[in-house]
Design an enzyme around this catalytic site. Structure first.
Site, PDB file in Angstrom:
ATOM      1  CE  LYS A 152      43.421   5.510-138.228  1.00 51.31           C
ATOM      2  NZ  LYS A 152      43.582   5.272-139.731  1.00 51.31           N
ATOM      3  CD  GLU A 198      36.924 -10.278-144.295  1.00 49.79           C
ATOM      4  OE1 GLU A 198      37.886 -11.174-144.444  1.00 49.79           O
ATOM      5  OE2 GLU A 198      36.715  -9.397-144.958  1.00 49.79           O
ATOM      6  CB  CYS A 252      40.458 -11.828-147.294  1.00 44.19           C
ATOM      7  SG  CYS A 252      38.575 -11.174-147.429  1.00 44.19           S
ATOM      8  CD  GLU A 262      45.430 -13.676-146.651  1.00 42.12           C
ATOM      9  OE1 GLU A 262      44.272 -13.501-147.084  1.00 42.12           O
ATOM     10  OE2 GLU A 262      45.543 -13.385-145.290  1.00 42.12           O
TER      11      GLU A 262
END
Length: 493
Positions: free
Chosen positions: A187, A262, A296, A394
């Site tokens: 997906k 992750e 990331c 972040e």
């Protein structure tokens, strides 16, 4: 005049790579509903992709179940041969795949080409690694018996992938699962379905049987929820935000699926005053601004020891100010658009908060380009404090935050004061310090004097709320295999 993204994507050398239908059970499945895929630089619609109704999940799962029987029965080298063909086709179509990626994701074309090579690297790695899924023979603890441990495929894998690396994150998961003997249902992110469908086209061309590799396009909530509710789906591999990871982990727990994730990052980049200034500046530039900051692994908090602080800010500012912002299809572009407006808005929110708290904007006069789109000018903030939003959250964009520090213990404590633990960077010319600090940092990956450390042979993953398990390397098969202990008795009979 530069060709528009839609015109560029319609002029691919291999037009078969531009698919707008889901790939289910070896067939290209269209439905009445479609969703627009847009060029993030201009907002221009470039394709309309099928939106699978939730009932398609049952079809995909049934196809995967049927395919699993023969796929797991193949010798590892036979699966590896098919994967190798897939990897070869990916490399042969690098320019078209990179064009698709840039048009829907926005990253500069040079980075898109690098991602395609990175994606192929995972396919090549796991094509060979499947033959090294070794079991064990153990000394018996029962008289007249032999005991051994087998490694076997877990079953159907749901792979939910992000928009920032729409090709590499698929192959890093799917190639490992396929090598282990598992069928995969992907997906992809709504923003970047075209890259996933292009990979499916090449997988079909490579000879992967129908049902072994499938791609579902459509609303993520209903489709992912249905995949996780399906008992035959035995594993989930997810890359994305920690917030979504928590939700999916809870859904997967209802049927005790094997889960690997992750998740978010908040990387510290620690610069000691004995480091070479030119090397540090180039390292920080690469660690912060690759993928336009939408990574990331991006350096989110750049800690610089006070004696070097002023010189670093000046030298880094000079480099940041030279970064060229533009459409990813422009060969000169180094910073492309944010893939969606929410990222750009978050960058501006963090900049405003930092300035209100006393941080200085050293570079970054504008935060929106005059020609529209989701652009954020590369921004350098100095004198950032720990309590500011950019120090706690972040960023996922081209905004660099510089924080001064005094000593080693202090900076390690500040770097570790985060619920995230994906990646960290350390720059020092003292090897003992580099080893000592990397040992104390609570992060799954640490780069010492380098901004680049990823690749197929390394175990990619984080500590704390940055994830579960590892991707790539020999450990990458673990997310898609189960151990089976066998005790063979009555040998003396």
């Amino acid at each position: 005049m530069q060709m528009t993204a839609k015109a560029r994507i319609l002029s691919l050398s291999n037009s078969a790579l531009l698919r707008d239908a889901a790939y289910v059970g070896g067939d290209w499945l269209r439905s009445g509903e479609t969703a627009s895929v847009q060029d993030p630089a201009s907002g221009e619609p470039i394709a309309a992709v099928a939106q699978c109704p939730v009932e398609v999940v049952d079809i995909a799962v049934a196809a995967a179940q049927a395919a699993f029987v023969d796929w797991r029965a193949l010798l590892p080298r036979e699966r590896g041969a098919l994967l190798s063909r897939w990897g070869t086709l990916i490399r042969q179509n690098v320019e078209d795949l990179a064009t698709i990626l840039t048009c829907e994701q926005g990253k500069p074309l040079v980075e898109a080409r690098a991602e395609i090579a990175y994606a192929a690297e995972f396919v090549d790695w796991f094509a060979a690694e499947g033959e090294r899924a070794y079991g064990e023979t153990l000394p018996p603890h029962k008289r007249d018996s032999q005991i051994f441990v087998k490694v076997q495929p877990v079953g159907i894998v749901a792979a939910v992938t992000p928009w920032n690396f729409p090709c590499a994150m698929i192959t890093r998961k799917a190639a490992a699962a396929l090598a282990a003997g598992c069928p995969v249902i992907v997906k992809p992110a709504d923003e970047t379905p075209l890259s996933a469908l292009a990979l499916a086209q090449l997988a079909e061309q490579a000879g992967l049987p129908g049902g072994v590799f499938q791609v579902l396009t459509g609303e993520p909530g209903p489709l992912t929820g249905a995949l996780l509710a399906a008992p035959p789906v035995r594993a989930l591999s997810f890359t994305g935000s920690t917030r979504v990871g928590r939700l999916l982990s809870g859904q997967a727990a209802s049927s005790i699926k094997l889960v690997s994730m992750e998740l978010g990052g908040h990387a510290p980049f620690i610069v000691f005053d004995d480091a070479r200034l030119d090397s540090v500046v180039q390292g920080a530039l690469a660690a912060k601004f690759a993928t336009s900051g939408q990574d990331c692994l991006a350096a989110n908090r750049i800690y610089v020891q006070r004696r070097l602080y002023r010189d670093f800010v000046a030298a880094f500012a000079a480099e940041v100010s030279r970064l060229k912002v533009g459409h990813g299809l422009d060969p000169a572009t180094q910073i492309g658009p944010m893939t969606h407006a929410g990222i750009a808005q978050n960058c501006r929110r963090q900049i405003a908060d930092a300035v209100a708290g006393g941080a200085r904007v050293v570079v970054g006069e504008r935060d929106v380009m005059s020609d529209g789109g989701n652009f954020v000018s590369p921004t350098l903030l100095a004198d950032v404090a720990d309590g500011m939003l950019i120090s706690r959250e972040e960023t996922f964009g081209p905004v660099a935050a510089i924080l001064p520090f005094d000593d080693e213990d202090e900076v390690i404590g500040r770097a570790n004061a985060s619920e995230m633990g994906l990646a960290a960077y350390v720059y020092t010319d003292d090897l003992r310090r580099g080893m000592r600090v990397s040992d104390r940092l609570e992060y799954g990956m640490v780069g010492v004097n380098t901004p680049s450390f990823t690749g197929a042979p390394i175990p990619f993953g984080g500590w704390k709320q940055s994830g579960l398990g590892r991707e790539g390397s020999r450990h990458g098969l673990n997310a898609f295999t189960e151990l089976k202990y066998v005790c063979l008795g009555d040998l003396a009979a």
